[in-house]
Design an enzyme around this catalytic site. Structure first.
Site, mmCIF file in Angstrom:
data_model
loop_
_atom_site.group_PDB
_atom_site.id
_atom_site.type_symbol
_atom_site.label_atom_id
_atom_site.label_comp_id
_atom_site.label_asym_id
_atom_site.label_seq_id
_atom_site.Cartn_x
_atom_site.Cartn_y
_atom_site.Cartn_z
ATOM 1 N N SER A 1 17.165 90.793 7.984
ATOM 2 C CA SER A 1 16.665 90.452 9.315
ATOM 3 C C SER A 1 17.246 91.368 10.377
ATOM 4 O O SER A 1 18.397 91.828 10.265
ATOM 5 C CB SER A 1 17.085 89.020 9.623
ATOM 6 O OG SER A 1 16.870 88.724 10.976
ATOM 7 N N LYS B 1 22.930 86.988 6.542
ATOM 8 C CA LYS B 1 22.080 88.089 6.054
ATOM 9 C C LYS B 1 22.910 89.360 5.852
ATOM 10 O O LYS B 1 22.721 90.090 4.880
ATOM 11 C CB LYS B 1 20.929 88.344 7.030
ATOM 12 C CG LYS B 1 19.912 87.215 7.075
ATOM 13 C CD LYS B 1 19.085 87.170 5.795
ATOM 14 C CE LYS B 1 18.122 86.016 5.762
ATOM 15 N NZ LYS B 1 17.344 85.918 4.536
ATOM 16 N N TYR C 1 23.298 82.716 11.258
ATOM 17 C CA TYR C 1 22.189 83.124 10.392
ATOM 18 C C TYR C 1 22.257 84.630 10.111
ATOM 19 O O TYR C 1 22.204 85.071 8.960
ATOM 20 C CB TYR C 1 20.856 82.755 11.070
ATOM 21 C CG TYR C 1 19.680 83.451 10.476
ATOM 22 C CD1 TYR C 1 19.164 83.055 9.248
ATOM 23 C CD2 TYR C 1 19.082 84.535 11.128
ATOM 24 C CE1 TYR C 1 18.095 83.734 8.685
ATOM 25 C CE2 TYR C 1 18.017 85.201 10.575
ATOM 26 C CZ TYR C 1 17.530 84.797 9.355
ATOM 27 O OH TYR C 1 16.465 85.475 8.793
HETATM 28 C C1 WQD Z 1 10.830 85.836 20.808
HETATM 29 C C2 WQD Z 1 10.925 85.933 22.318
HETATM 30 C C3 WQD Z 1 12.451 84.359 23.306
HETATM 31 C C4 WQD Z 1 10.251 80.723 22.364
HETATM 32 C C5 WQD Z 1 14.023 85.304 15.822
HETATM 33 C C6 WQD Z 1 15.344 85.412 15.171
HETATM 34 C C7 WQD Z 1 15.417 86.666 14.373
HETATM 35 C C8 WQD Z 1 14.232 86.785 13.434
HETATM 36 C C9 WQD Z 1 12.943 86.597 14.136
HETATM 37 C C10 WQD Z 1 14.482 85.923 11.211
HETATM 38 C C11 WQD Z 1 12.367 85.801 22.827
HETATM 39 C C12 WQD Z 1 11.040 84.099 23.757
HETATM 40 C C13 WQD Z 1 10.637 82.052 22.469
HETATM 41 C C14 WQD Z 1 9.848 80.045 23.550
HETATM 42 C C15 WQD Z 1 10.229 82.056 24.823
HETATM 43 N N1 WQD Z 1 14.265 85.782 12.429
HETATM 44 N N2 WQD Z 1 10.635 82.696 23.667
HETATM 45 N N3 WQD Z 1 9.836 80.742 24.725
HETATM 46 O O1 WQD Z 1 14.594 85.309 18.847
HETATM 47 O O2 WQD Z 1 13.254 87.458 18.853
HETATM 48 O O3 WQD Z 1 13.875 86.397 16.736
HETATM 49 O O4 WQD Z 1 12.990 85.377 14.862
HETATM 50 O O5 WQD Z 1 15.012 86.770 10.613
HETATM 51 O O6 WQD Z 1 16.602 86.651 13.706
HETATM 52 O O7 WQD Z 1 16.361 85.409 16.164
HETATM 53 O O8 WQD Z 1 12.159 85.361 18.058
HETATM 54 O O9 WQD Z 1 10.131 84.035 18.384
HETATM 55 O O10 WQD Z 1 12.374 82.951 18.824
HETATM 56 O O11 WQD Z 1 11.549 84.701 20.383
HETATM 57 O O12 WQD Z 1 10.222 82.626 25.918
HETATM 58 O O13 WQD Z 1 9.499 78.857 23.540
HETATM 59 O O14 WQD Z 1 10.219 84.828 22.874
HETATM 60 O O15 WQD Z 1 13.364 84.174 24.356
HETATM 61 O O16 WQD Z 1 12.507 86.659 23.905
HETATM 62 P P1 WQD Z 1 13.556 86.135 18.243
HETATM 63 P P2 WQD Z 1 11.525 84.163 18.869
#
Ligand code: WQD
Length: 324
Positions: free
Chosen positions: A119, A147, A143
């Site tokens: 990841s 990894k 998490y």
């Molecule tokens: C994306 C963007 C949020 C929800 C995560 C894990 C990473 C990987 C992929 C597995 C961010 C914003 C989100 C909401 C928002 N996982 N957001 N409102 O955090 O980039 O990555 O998933 O390996 O390790 O951390 O993905 O989809 O949670 O967020 O504004 O209700 O959307 O702040 O900027 P993230 P995400």
């Protein structure tokens, strides 16, 4: 010609089921091993054998692997970042112990090759953009720590044993198989796109955008959204690479392209024709402003490129599931 046999551990999950689909299309003989804790039966394919089993059950893993496989794909893990901070024990047990069991069972049964779901979470707060494989690793959540430790374990095993691995560091996986063949939606989505989709379908009234004061063009966070079918095709390429050459690698899987939260919301509005109600909320702890991969190494080592580059097309594949 005899088909190459692949054991896909975690093959009933969101990414795993797309990997199984791609392997079947590419003429591999596939067995899925999954405990169905988050994986779903509707994600299983009739053409793949299914074994319901847990990665914490070493005897069952060893017994399964003793059937003989050319490669293992290891996607089985707990993956909710927030939960990993509240309950690190659960993540240590499942992700760390589970992986040790898988790799030890491989060594005991003579399976030499594994493709592992890593990841972008291993990088923590990025120091430069786009992120390449040389970028320092420094996870900021438990998490991501699990990894990274699994990557390190594979590296040691590859030096000490006849053990060959490719760790694929996924950036933000999104979308569904365009033919609608995979239907299992996540039950309590934590990630952005499924949440926006829930607003589009009316399951959720409105959503929050975490932070609008980042140093980005529109103030919201930028991520590298990669279509799950592109992730899946990279696994096929990684298995081929391992079977032909056997070199071990750590490889980023992204698109080289960043999309902001507001751009995602606008794209969902365009694709679905529905208005997405949202409000700005404080920044979410641990969110980097921008996280975008360079996929040059994937291009070079795996001869792989993402097919999906247009975010509307990616979102369309998710919307298809709702309207079909
Ligand atoms: C994306 C963007 C949020 C929800 C995560 C894990 C990473 C990987 C992929 C597995 C961010 C914003 C989100 C909401 C928002 N996982 N957001 N409102 O955090 O980039 O990555 O998933 O390996 O390790 O951390 O993905 O989809 O949670 O967020 O504004 O209700 O959307 O702040 O900027 P993230 P995400």
């Amino acid at each position: 010609m005899q088909k190459n046999k692949v054991l896909v551990i975690g093959g009933a999950g969101y990414i795993g089921s797309h990997v199984v689909r791609a392997l079947l299309k590419n003429d591999f003989a596939v067995t899925v091993y999954d405990n169905l804790s988050t994986g779903q039966e509707c994600n299983l394919f009739a053409d793949a054998q299914f074994i319901r089993g847990d990665i914490l059950d070493f005897q069952m893993l060893r017994q399964t692997m003793s059937e003989g496989y050319d490669a293992v794909v290891h996607l089985a893990a707990k993956k909710a970042v927030g939960e990993s901070m509240d309950n690190p024990q659960k993540y240590a047990l499942n992700n760390l112990n589970g992986s040790v069991n898988i790799f030890n069972a491989m060594i005991e049964t003579g399976i030499k090759n594994v493709v592992f779901s890593s990841s972008a979470a291993v990088f923590g707060m990025p120091q430069y953009m786009p992120v390449d494989e040389q970028h320092p690793v420094c996870p900021i959540n438990f998490y991501g720590y699990t990894k990274l430790k699994i990557e390190e374990l594979m590296d040691w095993y590859s030096r000490l044993k006849d053990f060959h691995y490719i760790a694929l560091r996924y950036f933000n996986a999104v979308g569904y198989a365009a033919d609608g063949s995979i239907k299992g939606r996540e039950k309590n989505p934590q990630n952005l796109l499924p949440i926006v989709m829930e607003v589009a379908t009316g399951k959720r009234q409105k959503m929050q955008v975490f932070g609008n004061d980042y140093d980005t063009p529109d103030g919201t966070c930028v991520r590298d959204y990669i279509h799950v079918e592109d992730l899946a095709s990279a696994h096929v390429a990684a298995i081929r690479q391992l079977l032909q050459k056997g070199d071990s690698h750590v490889i980023n899987l992204g698109t080289n392209k960043g999309t902001s939260v507001l751009e995602i919301i606008e794209a969902v509005e365009r694709v679905t024709g529905r208005k997405i109600a949202y409000e700005f909320a404080p920044r979410r702890a641990g969110d980097p402003a921008i996280l975008v991969a360079t996929n040059q190494k994937a291009q070079k080592v795996l001869n792989w490129q993402p097919d999906y580059v247009n975010i509307d097309e990616i979102i369309q594949t998710t919307w298809n599931l709702e309207v079909k």
